[in-house]
Design a protein around this motif. Structure first.
Motif, PDB file in Angstrom:
ATOM      1  N   CYS A 116      39.150  61.136   9.165  1.00 48.84           N
ATOM      2  CA  CYS A 116      40.413  61.866   9.331  1.00 48.84           C
ATOM      3  C   CYS A 116      41.374  61.081  10.220  1.00 48.84           C
ATOM      4  N   HIS A 117      40.846  60.523  11.283  1.00 50.75           N
ATOM      5  CA  HIS A 117      41.685  59.790  12.236  1.00 50.75           C
ATOM      6  C   HIS A 117      42.343  58.572  11.579  1.00 50.75           C
ATOM      7  N   ILE A 118      41.590  57.849  10.774  1.00 47.17           N
ATOM      8  CA  ILE A 118      42.134  56.681  10.092  1.00 47.17           C
ATOM      9  C   ILE A 118      43.265  57.103   9.143  1.00 47.17           C
ATOM     10  N   GLN A 119      43.075  58.223   8.448  1.00 43.96           N
ATOM     11  CA  GLN A 119      44.128  58.723   7.552  1.00 43.96           C
ATOM     12  C   GLN A 119      45.363  59.172   8.338  1.00 43.96           C
ATOM     13  N   ILE A 120      45.142  59.820   9.472  1.00 46.67           N
ATOM     14  CA  ILE A 120      46.257  60.242  10.325  1.00 46.67           C
ATOM     15  C   ILE A 120      47.027  59.023  10.831  1.00 46.67           C
ATOM     16  N   ARG A 121      46.283  58.015  11.244  1.00 49.69           N
ATOM     17  CA  ARG A 121      46.901  56.787  11.742  1.00 49.69           C
ATOM     18  C   ARG A 121      47.775  56.142  10.654  1.00 49.69           C
ATOM     19  N   GLU A 122      47.266  56.148   9.433  1.00 47.10           N
ATOM     20  CA  GLU A 122      48.032  55.578   8.313  1.00 47.10           C
ATOM     21  C   GLU A 122      49.273  56.429   8.016  1.00 47.10           C
ATOM     22  N   LEU A 123      49.131  57.735   8.141  1.00 45.51           N
ATOM     23  CA  LEU A 123      50.234  58.649   7.855  1.00 45.51           C
ATOM     24  C   LEU A 123      51.423  58.407   8.783  1.00 45.51           C
ATOM     25  N   ILE A 124      51.147  58.125  10.047  1.00 45.00           N
ATOM     26  CA  ILE A 124      52.224  57.990  11.034  1.00 45.00           C
ATOM     27  C   ILE A 124      52.599  56.525  11.304  1.00 45.00           C
ATOM     28  N   SER A 125      51.905  55.590  10.679  1.00 43.70           N
ATOM     29  CA  SER A 125      52.045  54.177  11.042  1.00 43.70           C
ATOM     30  C   SER A 125      53.483  53.666  10.918  1.00 43.70           C
ATOM     31  N   GLU A 126      54.169  53.999   9.822  1.00 42.87           N
ATOM     32  CA  GLU A 126      55.526  53.488   9.620  1.00 42.87           C
ATOM     33  C   GLU A 126      56.484  54.042  10.670  1.00 42.87           C
ATOM     34  N   SER A 127      56.394  55.337  10.936  1.00 43.79           N
ATOM     35  CA  SER A 127      57.260  55.967  11.928  1.00 43.79           C
ATOM     36  C   SER A 127      57.006  55.391  13.313  1.00 43.79           C
ATOM     37  N   VAL A 128      55.740  55.204  13.652  1.00 45.31           N
ATOM     38  CA  VAL A 128      55.380  54.669  14.971  1.00 45.31           C
ATOM     39  C   VAL A 128      55.838  53.219  15.105  1.00 45.31           C
ATOM     40  N   SER A 129      55.663  52.446  14.052  1.00 46.30           N
ATOM     41  CA  SER A 129      56.099  51.048  14.065  1.00 46.30           C
ATOM     42  C   SER A 129      57.614  50.943  14.234  1.00 46.30           C
ATOM     43  N   ASP A 130      58.348  51.800  13.542  1.00 44.23           N
ATOM     44  CA  ASP A 130      59.808  51.806  13.663  1.00 44.23           C
ATOM     45  C   ASP A 130      60.234  52.176  15.084  1.00 44.23           C
ATOM     46  N   ALA A 131      59.536  53.146  15.675  1.00 43.74           N
ATOM     47  CA  ALA A 131      59.859  53.568  17.043  1.00 43.74           C
ATOM     48  C   ALA A 131      59.632  52.426  18.031  1.00 43.74           C
ATOM     49  N   ARG A 132      58.549  51.709  17.850  1.00 39.71           N
ATOM     50  CA  ARG A 132      58.265  50.577  18.733  1.00 39.71           C
ATOM     51  C   ARG A 132      59.339  49.495  18.588  1.00 39.71           C
ATOM     52  N   GLU A 133      59.795  49.268  17.377  1.00 41.11           N
ATOM     53  CA  GLU A 133      60.833  48.264  17.145  1.00 41.11           C
ATOM     54  C   GLU A 133      62.149  48.657  17.820  1.00 41.11           C
ATOM     55  N   ILE A 134      62.446  49.944  17.851  1.00 41.69           N
ATOM     56  CA  ILE A 134      63.661  50.414  18.529  1.00 41.69           C
ATOM     57  C   ILE A 134      63.597  50.087  20.013  1.00 41.69           C
ATOM     58  N   ILE A 135      62.454  50.392  20.638  1.00 43.74           N
ATOM     59  CA  ILE A 135      62.293  50.110  22.073  1.00 43.74           C
ATOM     60  C   ILE A 135      62.304  48.605  22.331  1.00 43.74           C
ATOM     61  N   LYS A 136      61.645  47.838  21.479  1.00 42.10           N
ATOM     62  CA  LYS A 136      61.650  46.380  21.625  1.00 42.10           C
ATOM     63  C   LYS A 136      63.075  45.836  21.538  1.00 42.10           C
ATOM     64  N   GLY A 137      63.864  46.384  20.610  1.00 41.91           N
ATOM     65  CA  GLY A 137      65.236  45.930  20.453  1.00 41.91           C
ATOM     66  C   GLY A 137      66.074  46.201  21.688  1.00 41.91           C
ATOM     67  N   VAL A 138      65.882  47.364  22.297  1.00 40.39           N
ATOM     68  CA  VAL A 138      66.623  47.724  23.505  1.00 40.39           C
ATOM     69  C   VAL A 138      66.239  46.791  24.659  1.00 40.39           C
ATOM     70  N   ILE A 139      64.937  46.537  24.799  1.00 38.89           N
ATOM     71  CA  ILE A 139      64.454  45.633  25.850  1.00 38.89           C
ATOM     72  C   ILE A 139      65.017  44.224  25.645  1.00 38.89           C
ATOM     73  N   ARG A 140      65.028  43.778  24.411  1.00 39.71           N
ATOM     74  CA  ARG A 140      65.552  42.446  24.096  1.00 39.71           C
ATOM     75  C   ARG A 140      67.053  42.367  24.415  1.00 39.71           C
ATOM     76  N   GLU A 141      67.769  43.409  24.065  1.00 40.19           N
ATOM     77  CA  GLU A 141      69.216  43.444  24.314  1.00 40.19           C
ATOM     78  C   GLU A 141      69.518  43.341  25.799  1.00 40.19           C
ATOM     79  N   TYR A 142      68.773  44.102  26.601  1.00 40.00           N
ATOM     80  CA  TYR A 142      69.041  44.068  28.047  1.00 40.00           C
ATOM     81  C   TYR A 142      68.571  42.748  28.656  1.00 40.00           C
ATOM     82  N   GLY A 143      67.465  42.235  28.168  1.00 36.88           N
ATOM     83  CA  GLY A 143      66.945  40.977  28.695  1.00 36.88           C
ATOM     84  C   GLY A 143      67.921  39.836  28.532  1.00 36.88           C
ATOM     85  N   GLU A 144      68.737  39.891  27.490  1.00 34.29           N
ATOM     86  CA  GLU A 144      69.708  38.822  27.223  1.00 34.29           C
ATOM     87  C   GLU A 144      70.811  38.752  28.273  1.00 34.29           C
ATOM     88  N   VAL A 145      71.054  39.863  28.964  1.00 33.26           N
ATOM     89  CA  VAL A 145      72.105  39.867  29.988  1.00 33.26           C
ATOM     90  C   VAL A 145      71.534  39.867  31.402  1.00 33.26           C
TER      91      VAL A 145
END
Length: 302
Positions: free
Chosen positions: A214-243
């Motif tokens: 069940c856990h593996i299926q749950i992980r797969e179900l949310i994987s795209e949303s979680v990956s997108d969320a991480r990319e948003i935070i990474k982008g913000v960190i990268r943006e601030y790091g540049e200045v």
């Protein structure tokens, strides 16, 4: 309202003005990652309690090799320890199953059917395996009525008739049908089909394997949303790091209420991924379990 990115600490730090849409996207991304972390954390708690049960059985078995002279008090103490481990396992499984629904809703804010999908994962495993049904019934029984371990079997035997034969020691834990069959706290449909004794370690292995599926299926179900969320935070960190010469320690997304005299801070969101890296380590650690119900640990030196 006014929104900005900056390090929320003493001293002068660069400030980046952002709009409400971006601030809200950071808040949602943070919530998604927090919920995903909770999913992995509660599964880790479940697995840890299962491992403690296996360890307890192995340690008690090892003690039997040295300490052969046992009395009733000793057996009582051992059985009490086994019951403690089973209670921990059953409690953590309920915690995982009950709370996972809300975490999934947070991870998939735009998927109205997410909760039903997760319920379907658990229902499928429940219908497919007696051990799952039994452990769920046992959890309810333990919560409202009695203990899980009704009897134990301490045994030893020679592994062969050859000269290099070894003495094998075992301990088995049982729930006895006669103890639960007439108890209203134990689900009747399960007690009707259970054997006279259910060996608890083996049942636990099958149960954990089902929850892992069940856990593996749950992980797969949310994987795209979680990956997108991480990319948003990474982008913000990268943006601030540049200045700020790459320094993002203590970075916050801040929300202010503007007035003629001052800006009042009304919300702040930490923008970092160190804690989410722990989630990724848990994902890496807790992979799909294959044939756990057919596995056992052996101390043989042959």
């Amino acid at each position: 309202m006014r929104y900005q990115l900056r390090i929320h600490a003493m001293g002068k730090h660069p400030e980046i003005e952002i709009d409400e849409v971006k601030f809200c996207s950071i808040v949602e991304a943070r919530n998604i990652l927090s919920a995903a972390m909770a999913v992995e954390e509660k599964y880790e708690l479940l697995v840890s309690n299962y491992i403690e049960l296996e360890k307890e059985v192995l340690m008690a078995t090892a003690d039997n090799i040295i300490c052969r002279d046992r009395n009733y008090s000793t057996f009582f103490d051992v059985r009490l320890l086994f019951n403690q481990r089973l209670v921990n396992l059953l409690t953590s499984s309920r915690l995982y199953i009950d709370q996972i629904q809300q975490h999934i809703k947070t991870c998939l804010p735009n998927n109205l059917n997410a909760s039903e999908s997760v319920k379907g994962f658990f229902s499928k495993e429940y219908d497919a395996h007696f051990e799952y049904q039994f452990m769920e019934a046992l959890r309810n029984y333990v919560q409202h009525r009695g203990l899980a371990v009704h009897s134990t079997n301490h045994s030893s035997r020679w592994t062969s008739l050859e000269e290099d034969k070894l003495m094998e020691f075992r301990i088995k834990l049982f729930t006895n049908k006669e103890e639960v069959v007439n108890d209203k706290a134990f689900k009747k449909s399960v007690s009707k089909i259970m054997p006279e004794k259910v060996e608890l370690v083996r049942a636990s292995r099958r149960y954990i394997e089902s929850l892992n599926d069940c856990h593996i299926q749950i992980r797969e179900l949310i994987s795209e949303s979680v990956s997108d969320a991480r990319e948003i935070i990474k982008g913000v960190i990268r943006e601030y790091g540049e200045v700020n010469n790459g320094d993002c320690n203590g970075l916050m997304a801040l929300k202010f209420e503007e007035s003629s005299s001052h800006n009042k801070l009304i919300d702040k969101i930490s923008v970092m991924l160190d804690w989410d890296n722990v989630r990724l380590e848990l994902v890496k650690k807790n992979q799909k379990l294959k044939n756990l119900n057919k596995c056992y640990v052996s101390g043989t030196c042959s």
